[in-house]
Enzyme design. Structure first.
Site, PDB file in Angstrom:
ATOM      1  CE  LYS A   1       1.177  58.721  37.453  1.00 43.74           C
ATOM      2  NZ  LYS A   1       0.788  59.980  38.088  1.00 43.74           N
TER       3      LYS A   1
ATOM      4  CE1 TYR B   1       0.430  60.786  34.443  1.00 41.59           C
ATOM      5  CE2 TYR B   1       1.280  62.902  35.185  1.00 41.59           C
ATOM      6  CZ  TYR B   1       0.320  61.912  35.253  1.00 41.59           C
ATOM      7  OH  TYR B   1      -0.732  62.060  36.110  1.00 41.59           O
TER       8      TYR B   1
END
Length: 298
Positions: free
Chosen positions: A162, A134
């Site tokens: 992400k 992330y």
């Protein structure tokens, strides 16, 4: 498992005492799955991971995992500053049946790229679960560079990233760097869902999907069906929600939209307070407009 589509960056419902609310959590899960989300991403930024204890995180993850009951994958946020603590929490999430882990970079201090690689490798070696990295440089102060992503994508259980950098060029660099690997790049910026798909991304982890679930899904599904015009229309139509998200501290506004949409997920935890006055009136109006629009289309 191949991860793709619109994964909801789910909020954490609280009761009036700001404790986890199991009933509202189950209601929200059913709502999101009924609308067609491809996965749930819990304990992220909009899930208020930064104000929950590790025990609360495990308690919440248990509720979500049990109620979801394998209908969609559940990505559980276990990121933190200490590699050792991330490993400990990740193992606890593995024990209770998480589908995958989401691990944000350390923050507050800025590790070198080599230190970041070591951080992720150490975690990946300690658990069997798939890991989605992330990247959120605006909040963490560090960007995972494409070369680091290239190296980490070769690790069997590091399956995706992400990217919430808000930079399409960064996402494109990740997509190019991991070509040929079994690795998925997801947009963490809801304004870039369609652009990232066009560039070869696999979907999005979207906070707007807590409320505009079917619109976000329409961006993805219209794109996959080759209807770029409809996909662009859906992408454009989430901009009004993105505009009002700036009327409060994360995640106060998105929580309020969900409450106004009929699921009592409560307020954000202090020090974040709920919107009031003119901001609240504007949020109510926007929610009403969206509900009218969605009713017309249904």
């Amino acid at each position: 498992m191949k991860y793709k589509g619109i994964i909801c960056a789910m909020i954490t419902p609280f009761d009036e005492n700001q404790n986890i609310n199991p009933q509202a959590t189950c209601e929200l899960i059913d709502y999101l799955i009924d609308k067609g989300v491809y996965g749930l991403f819990i304990l992220g930024t909009n899930g208020e991971c930064h104000v929950l204890t590790d025990d609360e995180k495990v308690e919440f993850a248990k509720i979500v995992i049990n109620h979801t009951n394998n209908r969609v994958p559940v990505f559980v946020g276990t990121g933190g500053n200490s590699t050792r603590e991330v490993i400990t929490l990740s193992k606890r999430m593995e024990e209770i049946g998480a589908s995958a882990l989401s691990i944000i970079t350390p923050y507050f201090v800025t590790p070198t790229q080599q230190e970041l690689i070591l951080h992720y490798k150490s975690i990946a070696d300690s658990v069997n679960l798939p890991i989605m990295m992330y990247n959120m440089p605006g909040k963490t102060g560090i960007n995972i560079e494409p070369d680091s992503v290239r190296e980490l994508s070769k690790i069997k259980n590091i399956v995706g990233i992400k990217d919430s950098s808000g930079r399409l060029d960064n996402m494109k660099a990740y997509i190019e760097a991991t070509e040929g690997e079994d690795f998925s790049v997801f947009s963490g910026s809801d304004s870039l869902i369609l652009d990232s798909l066009k560039a070869g991304g696999k979907g999005a982890v979207a906070a707007t999907a807590n409320f505009l679930t079917e619109i976000d899904i329409a961006i993805y599904e219209n794109f996959m069906n080759g209807d770029l015009e409809k996909a662009q229309e859906a992408q454009n139509s989430i901009e009004e929600l993105r505009r009002i998200l700036k009327l409060g501290t994360i995640p106060s506004v998105i929580k309020k939209t969900v409450v106004l949409n009929g699921i009592n997920v409560g307020t954000a935890r202090l020090p974040v307070t709920e919107p009031t006055g003119e901001s609240l009136e504007e949020i109510k109006q926007v929610v009403e407009n969206y509900r009218e629009m969605l009713n017309k289309h249904s």
